[in-house]
Each structure stands twice: as C-alpha cells, then as structure tokens.
Motif scaffolding. Structure first.
Motif: not given
Length: 98
Positions: A35-49, A54-63, A65-69
C-alpha cells in the motif's frame, strides 16, 4: 446533473512541516509495504495536493466536476496523538477555508 466528488485530498505545506517537526517524520497511517508503494507511486504529488485553486479548478472544469469535498491527505494530523492532532486539524481547516 451536478457532479460532486467526495474525499478529494489536499495538503498544507505549513501543517505538513509542523507534523514532520513534531513527529520527526510524516504522519502516514500504518499501511502494508504494498500500500505504501501504491501511495508513493500512484497518488498525486504533495504539490498537486497543495493546490486548491488553479490546477484543481482546471482539472474540475476539464472533467465536468462541479464541487469537491476535500479532506486532508494521507500524512494527516488525524494520525497523531489527539493532544496534537486537534489543533493541527483546526489550523488545516482554517487555512483551507481562507
């Protein structure tokens, strides 16, 4: 139809630095090596999180998505002693609210 995604993660550099300073390391939950390997290899980087605009809103618009919890990422204050975690969680929520 509105699209709302649930439990999208964010991370605060300030809170993560405080966790690392207090704990001597990140506050990852106790997980298996796989699970630790999956988290390090597959999840967003700290910078993305850390980007909650900016990036999050662009991602939401692209797909369409109206709202995120949002909830704190894997190195979360909730994984610490409650004497520490309650205040850090409050700070993270206040920071995000701004």
């Amino acid at each position: 139809m509105k699209v709302i995604t649930v439990e999208e993660h964010f991370e605060s550099p300030k809170i993560t630095a405080a966790i690392n300073q207090l704990n001597g390391k990140s506050a990852l939950p106790n997980v298996s090596p796989d699970m630790l390997h999956y988290m390090q290899a597959s999840l967003p980087s700290p910078e993305e999180m850390q980007d909650v605009s900016k990036q999050r809103i662009a991602f939401m618009d692209q797909y369409g998505i109206d709202m995120q919890i949002l909830s704190y990422g894997n190195s979360s204050p909730e994984n610490l002693n409650p004497k520490i975690s309650v205040d850090l969680s409050r700070q993270a929520n206040d920071e995000l609210a701004k």
